[in-house]
Design an enzyme around this catalytic site. Structure first.
Site, PDB file in Angstrom:
ATOM      1  N   CYS A 129      39.064  12.289  -5.699  1.00 52.87           N
ATOM      2  CA  CYS A 129      39.669  13.161  -6.713  1.00 52.87           C
ATOM      3  C   CYS A 129      39.630  12.491  -8.080  1.00 52.87           C
ATOM      4  O   CYS A 129      40.142  11.386  -8.256  1.00 52.87           O
ATOM      5  CB  CYS A 129      41.109  13.452  -6.313  1.00 52.87           C
ATOM      6  SG  CYS A 129      42.067  14.306  -7.576  1.00 52.87           S
ATOM      7  N   CYS A 175       0.870  -1.185   0.000  1.00 53.80           N
ATOM      8  CA  CYS A 175       0.000   0.000   0.000  1.00 53.80           C
ATOM      9  C   CYS A 175       0.905   1.232   0.000  1.00 53.80           C
ATOM     10  O   CYS A 175       1.511   1.574   1.019  1.00 53.80           O
ATOM     11  CB  CYS A 175      -0.888  -0.043   1.242  1.00 53.80           C
ATOM     12  SG  CYS A 175      -2.161   1.217   1.301  1.00 53.80           S
TER      13      CYS A 175
END
Length: 346
Positions: A200, A162
């Site tokens: 990086c 639901c």
């Protein structure tokens, strides 16, 4: 007039009772569903965003439902009576959750599904609020609240998911089909694109560039809100972007799954919003998936590594749908190769 008022009251009462009956129905325990889904191991860590970040990306209604665990009024959601063919994705992170083939009318006033698109797409938590026992359903990718699951659904699952409409975004079948593997060998062997963030981007690009089957690499910025960001913008850690590498590879030489395995081997995916000496969300660990098959493969490999004890801490890598990728300035491209030296902590 009294008869009319009585009829209206009875109608409203019946609708309310139908919805309430679903909420009061017997609910499977979250532990049972988790055991069937993942065995003894816990689910891997999810996307982590601050409350302020969720408020920026979600509508007020979505925020109330998905972050504050609210519930929209019955019969008010846009997908309650909607039966288009396609898929329903998480409104918070875009992860695929349910397919139209499993949607049905339960009569409770909320979208109802027999099962998720993939068992790993959702997670379960015990919810003993409102003086009743229920099992909460959340998106396994970002942790957003979706709704509840009950055990009075139709066969074969006999489960009733639901779900709030506000927690879903419908993706038409035409778009869903793009994520399915093509039948022709030519399409299967055509170059494919993958996008990763692991700190990086200079070092990440260099690592991927040495992998057999990788045809080309480009560094850039993705996963943020600012359009056309510069390196200086991203370094402020306010744009939401990650330093990322877009990899073009030959699936006939290396599979996407193996690329993801290489990715986890290139860095420490247990570090949150940093990598080595580089600190900030732009250095976060993330996999930006370009279709459903990539998402499922990435989730599979992530769980594989989490269960292997390869790392002493839990993996915090985000797995999110790929968005706009902005190519970084030219001096960042092949930086390690140009400068003949290792320039970052990878």
């Amino acid at each position: 007039m009294k008869i009319l008022i009585l009829a209206v009251c009875l109608g409203a009462g019946w609708a309310g009772w139908t919805g309430l009956n679903a909420l009061l129905s017997s609910s499977p325990r979250a532990a049972e569903l988790r055991a069937a889904q993942t065995g003894e191991k816990p689910m891997p860590k999810k996307i982590q965003k601050t409350d302020a970040e969720w408020k920026k990306t979600l509508t007020p209604e979505q925020y109330k439902v998905m972050i504050q665990c609210g519930t929209e009024a019955p019969f008010s959601g846009r997908y309650n009576d909607f039966y288009g063919k396609g898929a329903y994705d998480c409104a918070a992170c875009g992860a695929p959750l349910f397919l139209s083939e499993t949607k049905y009318d339960h009569g409770t006033g909320w979208p109802s599904f027999m099962s998720p698109a993939d068992p790993a797409a959702v997670e379960y938590l015990d919810d003993d609020s409102l003086m009743m026992r229920r099992t909460e359903v959340r998106c396994a990718t970002c942790g957003a609240h979706l709704g509840h699951v009950f055990d009075e659904g139709p066969a074969p699952s006999k489960l009733h998911y639901c779900i709030n409409s506000a927690a879903l975004v419908f993706r038409p079948a035409a778009e869903t089909d793009k994520a399915k593997p093509k039948d022709s060998p030519k399409a299967e062997n055509a170059p494919a694109v993958a996008t990763f963030a692991a700190g990086c981007f200079w070092g990440v690009e260099d690592k991927f560039g040495q992998v057999p089957g990788v045809l080309s690499t480009v560094v850039g910025y993705t996963g943020g809100l600012t359009k056309n960001p510069t390196y200086r913008d991203v370094c402020t850690d306010t744009t939401g972007h990650a330093e990322a590498v877009q990899v073009t590879f030959d699936p006939a030489v290396i599979s996407y799954e193996d690329l993801v395995r290489r990715f986890f081997g290139f860095h420490d995916p247990t570090q949150l919003n940093r990598q080595g000496p580089d600190v900030g969300r732009q250095y976060r660990s993330a996999i930006f998936t370009h279709d459903l098959s990539q998402r499922l493969a990435a989730e599979k490999v992530k769980v594989e590594f989490d269960r292997s004890a390869a790392f002493r801490k839990a993996i915090v890598t985000e797995i999110v749908a790929a968005g706009e990728f902005y190519k970084a300035e030219e001096y960042h491209q092949k930086y390690y190769e140009k400068n003949k030296k290792k320039a970052c902590g990878l």
